[in-house]
Design an enzyme around this catalytic site. Sequence first.
Site, PDB file in Angstrom:
ATOM      1  N   SER A  56       0.858  -1.183   0.000  1.00  0.00           N
ATOM      2  CA  SER A  56       0.000   0.000   0.000  1.00  0.00           C
ATOM      3  C   SER A  56       0.887   1.223   0.000  1.00  0.00           C
ATOM      4  CB  SER A  56      -0.914   0.050   1.222  1.00  0.00           C
ATOM      5  OG  SER A  56      -1.922  -0.916   1.133  1.00  0.00           O
ATOM      6  N   GLU A  63      -1.226  18.603  -6.262  1.00  0.00           N
ATOM      7  CA  GLU A  63      -2.604  18.594  -6.733  1.00  0.00           C
ATOM      8  C   GLU A  63      -3.515  17.751  -5.845  1.00  0.00           C
ATOM      9  OE1 GLU A  63       0.383  19.313  -9.915  1.00  0.00           O
ATOM     10  OE2 GLU A  63       0.136  17.721  -8.456  1.00  0.00           O
ATOM     11  N   SER A  64      -2.995  16.929  -4.957  1.00  0.00           N
ATOM     12  CA  SER A  64      -3.671  16.151  -3.926  1.00  0.00           C
ATOM     13  C   SER A  64      -2.944  14.834  -3.672  1.00  0.00           C
ATOM     14  CB  SER A  64      -5.150  15.904  -4.211  1.00  0.00           C
ATOM     15  OG  SER A  64      -5.763  15.417  -3.033  1.00  0.00           O
ATOM     16  N   HIS A  69      -3.208   0.201  -3.512  1.00  0.00           N
ATOM     17  CA  HIS A  69      -3.270  -1.006  -2.674  1.00  0.00           C
ATOM     18  C   HIS A  69      -3.182  -2.190  -3.619  1.00  0.00           C
ATOM     19  CE1 HIS A  69      -4.529   1.608   0.584  1.00  0.00           C
ATOM     20  NE2 HIS A  69      -5.397   2.125  -0.260  1.00  0.00           N
ATOM     21  N   CYS A  84      -7.120  18.424  -7.533  1.00  0.00           N
ATOM     22  CA  CYS A  84      -7.920  19.645  -7.465  1.00  0.00           C
ATOM     23  C   CYS A  84      -8.142  20.235  -8.855  1.00  0.00           C
ATOM     24  CB  CYS A  84      -7.278  20.662  -6.529  1.00  0.00           C
ATOM     25  SG  CYS A  84      -5.589  21.092  -6.982  1.00  0.00           S
TER      26      CYS A  84
END
Length: 124
Positions: A56, A63-64, A69, A84
């Site tokens: 993971s 941008e975020s 996973h 974003c």
Amino acid sequence: MDTFLGHQTTVDFYGCKSDKINSCEFIENTLLKAAKILNLTVVNTTIHSFSPIGVSGVIVIEESHIAIHTWPEHNYIAIDFFTCNNAYNLNEGLRWLKDEFQAESISQKDIKRGSLKEIQDYKS
């Protein structure tokens, strides 16, 4: 004007090569290359290997984020791209990732997050 703050794309990769997707080094390098292909700005990276199997991780981008996973025992990967703005070419990046993971198929869902109308209604 865009009416949502964020755009989330969830992607499922099926039929991946289990040895590749169980490697922290491979996952990290692949996601960092994908971020570069997508012209996203990497801030930080955390990748974790589970015992006995699975990986993971999160790539924090300006941008975020990109989260991953893996389930090598099922030859499956789940990735979330949350940004974003959606001015980057995600489809090009997904084609490249499919090749890197040697996935047999992918499934993609797009979600709009943070409705500015609902935010304004809440503030009123």
